[in-house]
Design a protein around this motif. Structure first.
Motif, PDB file in Angstrom:
ATOM      1  N   ALA A 109       0.609  -1.589   0.210  1.00 34.87           N
ATOM      2  CA  ALA A 109      -0.434  -0.182   0.135  1.00 34.87           C
ATOM      3  C   ALA A 109       1.007   0.988  -0.139  1.00 34.87           C
ATOM      4  CB  ALA A 109      -1.135   0.100   1.006  1.00 34.87           C
ATOM      5  N   LEU A 110       2.253   0.682   0.522  1.00 34.62           N
ATOM      6  CA  LEU A 110       3.027   2.071   1.271  1.00 34.62           C
ATOM      7  C   LEU A 110       3.820   2.458  -0.755  1.00 34.62           C
ATOM      8  CD1 LEU A 110       3.794   2.175   4.636  1.00 34.62           C
ATOM      9  CD2 LEU A 110       2.814   3.909   3.346  1.00 34.62           C
ATOM     10  N   GLY A 111       4.015   1.231  -1.476  1.00 34.02           N
ATOM     11  CA  GLY A 111       4.493   1.579  -2.931  1.00 34.02           C
ATOM     12  C   GLY A 111       3.678   2.742  -3.349  1.00 34.02           C
ATOM     13  N   CYS A 112       2.658   1.679  -3.298  1.00 31.14           N
ATOM     14  CA  CYS A 112       1.074   2.033  -4.383  1.00 31.14           C
ATOM     15  C   CYS A 112       1.329   3.370  -4.051  1.00 31.14           C
ATOM     16  CB  CYS A 112       0.307   1.186  -4.761  1.00 31.14           C
ATOM     17  SG  CYS A 112       0.396  -0.388  -4.778  1.00 31.14           S
ATOM     18  N   MET A 113       1.166   3.605  -2.457  1.00 28.40           N
ATOM     19  CA  MET A 113       0.743   5.283  -1.956  1.00 28.40           C
ATOM     20  C   MET A 113       2.514   6.041  -3.008  1.00 28.40           C
ATOM     21  SD  MET A 113      -0.453   5.448   1.220  1.00 28.40           S
ATOM     22  CE  MET A 113       0.139   7.427   1.686  1.00 28.40           C
ATOM     23  N   ALA A 114       3.218   5.839  -3.180  1.00 27.03           N
ATOM     24  CA  ALA A 114       4.533   6.191  -3.514  1.00 27.03           C
ATOM     25  C   ALA A 114       4.242   6.132  -5.351  1.00 27.03           C
ATOM     26  CB  ALA A 114       5.690   6.186  -3.359  1.00 27.03           C
ATOM     27  N   PHE A 115       4.233   5.079  -5.664  1.00 30.10           N
ATOM     28  CA  PHE A 115       4.060   5.179  -6.599  1.00 30.10           C
ATOM     29  C   PHE A 115       3.331   6.526  -7.486  1.00 30.10           C
ATOM     30  CE2 PHE A 115       1.483   3.019 -11.286  1.00 30.10           C
ATOM     31  CZ  PHE A 115       2.506   3.714 -12.025  1.00 30.10           C
ATOM     32  N   ALA A 116       1.746   6.639  -6.755  1.00 26.92           N
ATOM     33  CA  ALA A 116       1.016   7.555  -7.410  1.00 26.92           C
ATOM     34  C   ALA A 116       1.251   9.156  -7.475  1.00 26.92           C
ATOM     35  CB  ALA A 116      -0.841   7.752  -5.874  1.00 26.92           C
ATOM     36  N   SER A 117       2.372   9.511  -6.157  1.00 27.59           N
ATOM     37  CA  SER A 117       2.536  10.285  -6.209  1.00 27.59           C
ATOM     38  C   SER A 117       4.174  11.023  -7.182  1.00 27.59           C
ATOM     39  CB  SER A 117       3.029  10.746  -5.040  1.00 27.59           C
ATOM     40  OG  SER A 117       2.449  10.695  -3.744  1.00 27.59           O
ATOM     41  N   PHE A 118       4.484   9.578  -7.260  1.00 23.78           N
ATOM     42  CA  PHE A 118       5.491   9.737  -8.647  1.00 23.78           C
ATOM     43  C   PHE A 118       4.327  10.498 -10.199  1.00 23.78           C
ATOM     44  CE2 PHE A 118       7.739   7.824 -12.047  1.00 23.78           C
ATOM     45  CZ  PHE A 118       9.175   8.390 -12.196  1.00 23.78           C
ATOM     46  N   VAL A 119       3.818   9.344 -10.382  1.00 25.82           N
ATOM     47  CA  VAL A 119       2.451   9.905 -10.776  1.00 25.82           C
ATOM     48  C   VAL A 119       2.675  11.606 -10.847  1.00 25.82           C
ATOM     49  CG1 VAL A 119       0.532   9.416 -12.868  1.00 25.82           C
ATOM     50  CG2 VAL A 119       1.773   7.416 -11.436  1.00 25.82           C
ATOM     51  N   ILE A 120       1.715  11.789 -10.039  1.00 18.49           N
ATOM     52  CA  ILE A 120       1.438  13.039  -9.834  1.00 18.49           C
ATOM     53  C   ILE A 120       3.053  14.340  -9.540  1.00 18.49           C
ATOM     54  CG2 ILE A 120       0.426  14.816  -8.431  1.00 18.49           C
ATOM     55  CD1 ILE A 120      -1.509  11.982  -7.423  1.00 18.49           C
ATOM     56  N   TYR A 121       3.669  13.982  -9.795  1.00 20.12           N
ATOM     57  CA  TYR A 121       4.486  14.836  -9.805  1.00 20.12           C
ATOM     58  C   TYR A 121       4.664  15.066 -11.252  1.00 20.12           C
ATOM     59  CZ  TYR A 121       9.260  16.235 -10.083  1.00 20.12           C
ATOM     60  OH  TYR A 121      10.853  16.627 -10.390  1.00 20.12           O
ATOM     61  N   LYS A 122       5.125  13.976 -11.987  1.00 18.23           N
ATOM     62  CA  LYS A 122       5.513  13.959 -13.885  1.00 18.23           C
ATOM     63  C   LYS A 122       4.751  14.716 -14.405  1.00 18.23           C
ATOM     64  CE  LYS A 122       9.652  11.808 -13.942  1.00 18.23           C
ATOM     65  NZ  LYS A 122      10.336  12.062 -14.141  1.00 18.23           N
ATOM     66  N   LEU A 123       3.336  14.014 -14.137  1.00 11.41           N
ATOM     67  CA  LEU A 123       2.591  15.070 -14.382  1.00 11.41           C
ATOM     68  C   LEU A 123       2.632  15.731 -14.549  1.00 11.41           C
ATOM     69  CD1 LEU A 123      -0.378  12.218 -14.685  1.00 11.41           C
ATOM     70  CD2 LEU A 123       0.620  12.779 -16.475  1.00 11.41           C
ATOM     71  N   ASP A 124       2.458  16.513 -13.232  1.00  9.73           N
ATOM     72  CA  ASP A 124       2.213  18.044 -12.832  1.00  9.73           C
ATOM     73  C   ASP A 124       3.346  19.139 -13.169  1.00  9.73           C
ATOM     74  OD1 ASP A 124      -0.182  18.141 -11.358  1.00  9.73           O
ATOM     75  OD2 ASP A 124       0.255  18.269  -9.743  1.00  9.73           O
ATOM     76  N   LYS A 125       4.362  18.453 -12.790  1.00 14.39           N
ATOM     77  CA  LYS A 125       5.470  19.116 -13.338  1.00 14.39           C
ATOM     78  C   LYS A 125       6.170  19.332 -14.990  1.00 14.39           C
ATOM     79  CE  LYS A 125       9.596  16.737 -13.765  1.00 14.39           C
ATOM     80  NZ  LYS A 125      11.057  16.979 -14.388  1.00 14.39           N
TER      81      LYS A 125
END
Length: 164
Positions: A109-125
């Motif tokens: 679950a924590l890994g999937c949270m980190a993955f979601a955050s990574f996707v958010i970061y990349k898309l927003d950036k």
């Protein structure tokens, strides 16, 4: 797939939409509010003077990319859960109902949270702040703030009480 496999929920249970379709609107409004708050605080911290202009030009994309990141993380968690369920591990139920009850489920679950955050970061950036006057470093820092402070924390909230 085993015949007794049940697809219960992905933290935001599908049955909730069936029985309470109106819940989508408050969830979207709450998400919009949280994204607005985080965006404005990040811009303030960076000393951006044209916060309102940046907000107007980017908030819709920020909200959409936040949802896309959450969906990516949820799909990853769902896929991992199904794969583990196929191998007869009990982690699937722990992952979906109470990640805190099993260290492996919590790590997933924590890994999937980190993955979601990574996707958010990349898309927003890359896409959310293209029409703004932010510098590249401001875009990176703002995207990082959005990714960190809007991570889908519900991935680790036990849903067990709703089902048992």
């Amino acid at each position: 797939m085993k015949k007794d496999t049940k697809l219960y929920n992905m933290i935001f249970p599908i049955w909730l939409l069936v029985f309470m379709p109106w819940i989508v609107f408050p969830a979207a409004v709450l998400n919009f509010g949280i994204d607005t708050l985080v965006l404005l605080l990040a811009l303030r911290h960076l000393g951006v003077t044209s916060k309102k202009t940046v907000w107007k030009k980017s908030i819709i994309r920020v909200v959409i990319f936040g949802f896309l990141g959450d969906i990516a993380g949820a799909l990853a968690m769902f896929g991992i859960g199904l794969a583990l369920d196929e191998m007869d591990f009990d982690i699937y139920n722990k992952l979906m109902y109470n990640p805190w009850s099993n260290i492996a489920a919590l790590c997933i679950a924590l890994g999937c949270m980190a993955f979601a955050s990574f996707v958010i970061y990349k898309l927003d950036k890359r896409f959310a702040f293209t029409k703004t006057a932010l510098t590249e470093i401001q875009k990176k820092k703002t995207a990082l703030a959005m990714a960190v402070f809007t991570t889908p924390i519900l991935f680790i909230v036990p849903t067990e009480p709703f089902f048992y």
